[in-house]
Design a protein around this motif. Structure first.
Motif, PDB file in Angstrom:
ATOM      1  N   VAL A  72      46.262  38.599  40.762  1.00 51.35           N
ATOM      2  CA  VAL A  72      46.162  38.332  42.201  1.00 51.35           C
ATOM      3  C   VAL A  72      47.369  37.511  42.694  1.00 51.35           C
ATOM      4  N   THR A 109      42.627  44.272  41.067  1.00 52.07           N
ATOM      5  CA  THR A 109      41.570  45.260  41.290  1.00 52.07           C
ATOM      6  C   THR A 109      40.208  44.652  40.981  1.00 52.07           C
ATOM      7  N   TYR A 110      40.150  43.912  39.883  1.00 50.59           N
ATOM      8  CA  TYR A 110      38.898  43.252  39.505  1.00 50.59           C
ATOM      9  C   TYR A 110      38.453  42.277  40.594  1.00 50.59           C
ATOM     10  N   PHE A 111      39.405  41.515  41.082  1.00 50.14           N
ATOM     11  CA  PHE A 111      39.126  40.522  42.122  1.00 50.14           C
ATOM     12  C   PHE A 111      38.556  41.184  43.368  1.00 50.14           C
ATOM     13  N   LYS A 158      37.214  44.133  43.669  1.00 49.72           N
ATOM     14  CA  LYS A 158      35.918  44.762  43.412  1.00 49.72           C
ATOM     15  C   LYS A 158      34.814  43.707  43.489  1.00 49.72           C
ATOM     16  N   ALA A 159      35.073  42.541  42.906  1.00 49.24           N
ATOM     17  CA  ALA A 159      34.088  41.454  42.961  1.00 49.24           C
ATOM     18  C   ALA A 159      33.821  41.078  44.417  1.00 49.24           C
ATOM     19  N   ASN A 196      43.007  40.019  37.381  1.00 49.12           N
ATOM     20  CA  ASN A 196      43.496  41.302  37.857  1.00 49.12           C
ATOM     21  C   ASN A 196      43.109  41.545  39.321  1.00 49.12           C
TER      22      ASN A 196
END
Lengths: 482, 257
Positions: B147, B101-103, B105-106, B99
Motif C-alpha cells: 500500500v 489488493t489485499y488491503f 479487498k479488506a 499488499n
C-alpha cells in the motif's frame, strides 16, 4: 471512539491461552544442585559412564564460572539451589511401550495445545516429539521415518540406541565450556530431541519438537542435536508453552546443528513460553544457546524464529560457516509486550571461502516491552569472498516501550562484503487512521500493519507454522490475495 | 429521497488545542452534485476534510454535521467509511508489507458486511478490480505492490482514485488531490473522478488551484477564508479567482460582512 492506544491496551490484555496446569502425578527430585543431583539424573536415565563423566566435567566447570550480566535485560538473581532439576510424570508400573499406553491426561494436554500426538489425528507430514517437563512422552511417525533411515527420537533413547553418534557430536558445536548456561545445561540436561538424517536423504516430513513446562519451580534443560549427513535435508520445527505461574522459571536449553557436505537444515521456532502478567510478574526466563555448524562444503543452515513469549528472551541462534560455499540464514520476529524483555539476534562466523549469510530481524515493542537486536558478523582471515547482508527493523507501538540495536562487525579479510541496514518506525496514528477511513477498525489495522512488517520472516516459515505465528501475533490472515 | 441532502453542515465551529479554525462553516450537498471548495492555505479546507472523516484531535464546539440525515460526528471513522464517506488523502499513507489488493479487498468487504451483503472472495474481487482498472484506464502494477510504499506522488493519488472506484462511496471528499501532480497525472486523476460521478452520490473537491477545475467541472464553487465560506457561485467563480486572485474576493467579502 476506538483509538490506537485502546487497541494496544487490548493487545496487552489478551490472555495467555496456554496457561493451564495438567494434574498429573509427578516424580521430582528435591530442589538443589550438587554432584549428587547429577548422579541421580544420570542413574534415573540409566546412562553410560562416559555421559555421567561429561556431565560432571561440565558441572565442575560451571562452578568456576560467573553469571553473565551484559545483556540488556534486568532480572532478580536466580537461586540455582531453589530449582528442581528433574521432574517427570510418574511412570506407571508397566512403562508405556507405545503412545496408546501414555497417560491419557498427557495426550489430552497436547490435544489442548493443538498438538495431537495420536498419529491418526495428525496432519500428515509432521512428526512430533513431545517433551513434558524433563522427559519425552512420545515421538510420532517413527516407523515411517525409520524406513528412510531417519533417526528421530528422544535424546535419552538416542544415548542408548545410537551412542556412537551422540558421543561424536554432543558438545561438538556448543562445548560445555561455551557459556554459563550451556555449562549448566550440559551438567543437568534431562531430555530433548535427537535427529540424524543419513547421506543423500531428504527427510520425507517436517520434524517437530513440542516443549511443555508443567511442574512448578522446575527448570527445563533440554538438549537438541540434529545432524544432516552429506546431501541430507531436514526441516525442523520447535514450539513451546508453559502454565501461568507467579514465579519465574528458567529454561536453559542447548541446540546443536551439524550440516555436512551439501547438507541442509532449516530450524524454525515459534516460542510462546508464558510471558508473565501485565505487571511483569512471573514468566519464563528463556536463556538458550542455539548454534549450527556448517561443517561441509555447500552446506546450509537456516534459523527462523518467532519469539512472542517469555519474560526474558536471551539467545542468539548462530551459524559457524566452516565449509567452503556454505550459507547461514537468520530470520527473526521478536515481540515484547507488557514488561517483557528480549535481547536476541545472531552470530554469523565466516571461516570458509565464498561463505554467505543473511540476517533479517524484526523487533516489535509494545507496552513497556524492551527489545534489543544484538548481532555479530565475523569474517575470518581465511574467508575469502565472504558476503553478509543484515537488515534490522524495529517497530514501536505506544510510547513506553524501547527498541535497541547492537550490531558488531569484525572483518579480517579485505575481499569481504558486509552490508547492514537498520530502521525504526512507529505504528503511526496516520497509518491507523488511513485504515479506519477505509472501513477497517483499529484492531484489524494494527494486525495488518504488524503482519506487513513481519512478512519477510513469515514467508520463511513452513506453512502451518506461518499460520500459527500469524495467529500468535493476533494477526488476521494477510496476503490471501495477490 | 432525491431532495434529502447527502451532506448538511450548519454553522460549524471547530479547532485544535483552543485554536479556532472553522468559524461558522455551512454547506449543503445534494445527490449528483460536484462541489469545489477553494481557498488559500490556512483557510481551514483540510481541517474540514479531517473532521468529516473523523480524525482525532479536533474539537467541535458548535454546529451540526448531518450525513444522509444522521449525525455524522457521532460515528467512528470506520463507521463513516462503511456508511459511504470516502476521503482521498492529500498525503496517502504507506503501509509496508501489506499488499494493495489485499488491503482494498479488506476495505470493500467491510463495506459489504455493513450493508448486509456477502463478502467477495478472491476471484470475485479480482474480477471487480479488472473491470475498474479498465474503466479508469489504469496500470494495475500498483495493486501488486504494498500500500503506497515507494509510490511517486502521482501514483499515490491514482491509487486513491482507484480505491474510490472500487469502494463506490456516497460522498467522496478529495483533499487537494491535485497537489504535486504534473499535467498528465492531473488528467488521469480528473478523468477518473469524472467517470465516477453518479446521480446518487456526490463529490467535494478541495483545491488550492483553479487548474484542476479545467478538468473537473463543478456544479458549485465555494471560496473559503478564515474558517468559513465567503462566496459561492457556479463554475465561473473559479475563473474569476484565476483572473483576479483571492485578494479581491476576500476584500469584497470583508466589506459586505
Amino acid at each position: 471512539m476506538s483509538t490506537a492506544t485502546d487497541t494496544i491496551e487490548d493487545l496487552v490484555k489478551t490472555e495467555y491461552k496456554y496457561g493451564f496446569v495438567t494434574d498429573v502425578e509427578t516424580e521430582s527430585a528435591p530442589p538443589g544442585l550438587s554432584e549428587d543431583t547429577i548422579r541421580m539424573i544420570s542413574r534415573k536415565k540409566n546412562e553410560p559412564e562416559w555421559l555421567l563423566d561429561w556431565r560432571l566435567k561440565s558441572y565442575r566447570h560451571w562452578l568456576t564460572m560467573t553469571e553473565p550480566t551484559w545483556q540488556k535485560a534486568h532480572h532478580e538473581k536466580i537461586d540455582y539451589q531453589a530449582i528442581v532439576y528433574f521432574s517427570q510424570p510418574k511412570p506407571r508400573k508397566d512403562a508405556p511401550k507405545s503412545l496408546d499406553e501414555v497417560d491419557p491426561k498427557l495426550l489430552e494436554t497436547y490435544e489442548k495445545l493443538g498438538i495431537p500426538l495420536r498419529e491418526r489425528g495428525r496432519l500428515a507430514g509432521v512428526a512430533v516429539d513431545a517433551i513434558f517437563d524433563s522427559v519425552s512422552v512420545g515421538t510420532t511417525f517413527k516407523k515411517q521415518l525409520g524406513e528412510k533411515g531417519v533417526i528421530f527420537c528422544s535424546f535419552t533413547e538416542a544415548v542408548h540406541e545410537h551412542p556412537e553418534l551422540v558421543k561424536k557430536y554432543l558438545g561438538s558445536v556448543v562445548p560445555y565450556t561455551d557459556n554459563f548456561y550451556a555449562a549448566l545445561n550440559s551438567a543437568v540436561f534431562t531430555d530433548g530431541s535427537f535427529c540424524y538424517i543419513p547421506k543423500g536423504v531428504r527427510c520425507p516430513m517436517e520434524l517437530s519438537t513440542y516443549f511443555r513446562i508443567n511442574a512448578a519451580n522446575t527448570g527445563q534443560f533440554e538438549r537438541t542435536l540434529i545432524i544432516a549427513d552429506d546431501g541430507a535435508h531436514v526441516s525442523y520445527l520447535e514450539g513451546c508453552t508453559a502454565p501461568m505461574r507467579d514465579e519465574n522459571q528458567l529454561h536453559a536449553a542447548v541446540v546443536e546443528l551439524v550440516a555436512l557436505d551439501d547438507g541442509e537444515i532449516k530450524y524454525s521456532t515459534v516460542q510462546n513460553w508464558y510471558p508473565g502478567d501485565e505487571n511483569g510478574k512471573g514468566g519464563i526466563y528463556n536463556f538458550v544457546t542455539k548454534r549450527g555448524l556448517c561443517k561441509g562444503r555447500n552446506s546450509k543452515i537456516t534459523w527462523t524464529q518467532v519469539e512472542t513469549g517469555s519474560a526474558i528472551t536471551w539467545k542468539y541462534p548462530s551459524c559457524i560457516l566452516l565449509g567452503d560455499n556454505s550459507k547461514g540464514e537468520f530470520y527473526s520476529v521478536a515481540v515484547t509486550n507488557n514488561y517483557q524483555q528480549a535481547d536476541t539476534g545472531t552470530k554469523m562466523v565466516h571461516i570458509g571461502k565464498n561463505t554467505s549469510s543473511t540476517i533479517i530481524s524484526k523487533g516489535i515493542s509494545a507496552g513497556h516491552g524492551q527489545n534489543s537486536y544484538r548481532g555479530l558478523v565475523k569474517i575470518a582471515k581465511s574467508a575469502t569472498n565472504a558476503r553478509n547482508f543484515s537488515q534490522c527493523d524495529s517497530m514501536l507501538i505506544g510510547s513506553k516501550c524501547g527498541a535497541h540495536t547492537f550490531p558488531y562487525i569484525e572483518v579480517k579479510n579485505t575481499t569481504a562484503s558486509v552490508e547492514h541496514e537498520a530502521s525504526t518506525s512507529k505504528i503511526g496514528e496516520d497509518q491507523i487512521f488511513y485504515c479506519n477511513q477505509r472501513g477497517i477498525e483499529t484492531q484489524d489495522a494494527v494486525n495488518m500493519i504488524v503482519n506487513g512488517f513481519c512478512k519477510e520472516v513469515f514467508k520463511e516459515l513452513p506453512m502451518e507454522f506461518a499460520v500459527e505465528a500469524q495467529k500468535l501475533l493476533g494477526v488476521s490472515l494477510e496476503g490471501s490475495v495477490g | 429521497m432525491s431532495n434529502q441532502p447527502i451532506l448538511e453542515i450548519k454553522n460549524l465551529h471547530a479547532g485544535v488545542e483552543n485554536k479556532q479554525i472553522l468559524k461558522g462553516f455551512s454547506l449543503t450537498i445534494y445527490p449528483g452534485e460536484v462541489h469545489a471548495l477553494m481557498g488559500l492555505n490556512g483557510s481551514g479546507k483540510s481541517t474540514l476534510a479531517a473532521i468529516l472523516a473523523g480524525r482525532e484531535g479536533y474539537d467541535v464546539t458548535e454546529g451540526i454535521v448531518k450525513y444522509l440525515g444522521k449525525d455524522l460526528l457521532e460515528l467512528d471513522p470506520e463507521e463513516r467509511a462503511r456508511e459511504g464517506v470516502f476521503l482521498a488523502f492529500q498525503y496517502p499513507v504507506e503501509i509496508p508489507g501489506v499488499n494493495s489488493t489485499y488491503f482494498l479487498k479488506a476495505a470493500l468487504n467491510e463495506v459489504r458486511k455493513h450493508k448486509g451483503q456477502p463478502e467477495l472472495d478472491a476471484i470475485e474481487f479480482l474480477a471487480l478490480v479488472k473491470e475498474k482498472v479498465k474503466l479508469l484506464d489504469l496500470n494495475d502494477d500498483l495493486l501488486k505492490r504494498s500500500v503506497n510504499e515507494g509510490f511517486s506522488g502521482g501514483e499515490k493519488k491514482r491509487a486513491e482514485i482507484f480505491q474510490m472506484a472500487v469502494l463506490e462511496p456516497k460522498l467522496a471528499i478529495l483533499d487537494e488531490t491535485d497537489s504535486g501532480l504534473d499535467i498528465d497525472a492531473l488528467k488521469v486523476v480528473s478523468s477518473g473522478v469524472n467517470k465516477l460521478k453518479r446521480a446518487d452520490s456526490a463529490q467535494l473537491v478541495i483545491t488550492h488551484y483553479q487548474r484542476l477545475l479545467n478538468y473537473i467541472i463543478p456544479d458549485h464553487v465555494h471560496v473559503m477564508a478564515d474558517g468559513r465560506i465567503i462566496k459561492s457561485g457556479g463554475k465561473d467563480l473559479a475563473l474569476e479567482l484565476e483572473a483576479h486572485g483571492y485578494d479581491r474576493i476576500v476584500k469584497a467579502a470583508a466589506v459586505t460582512a
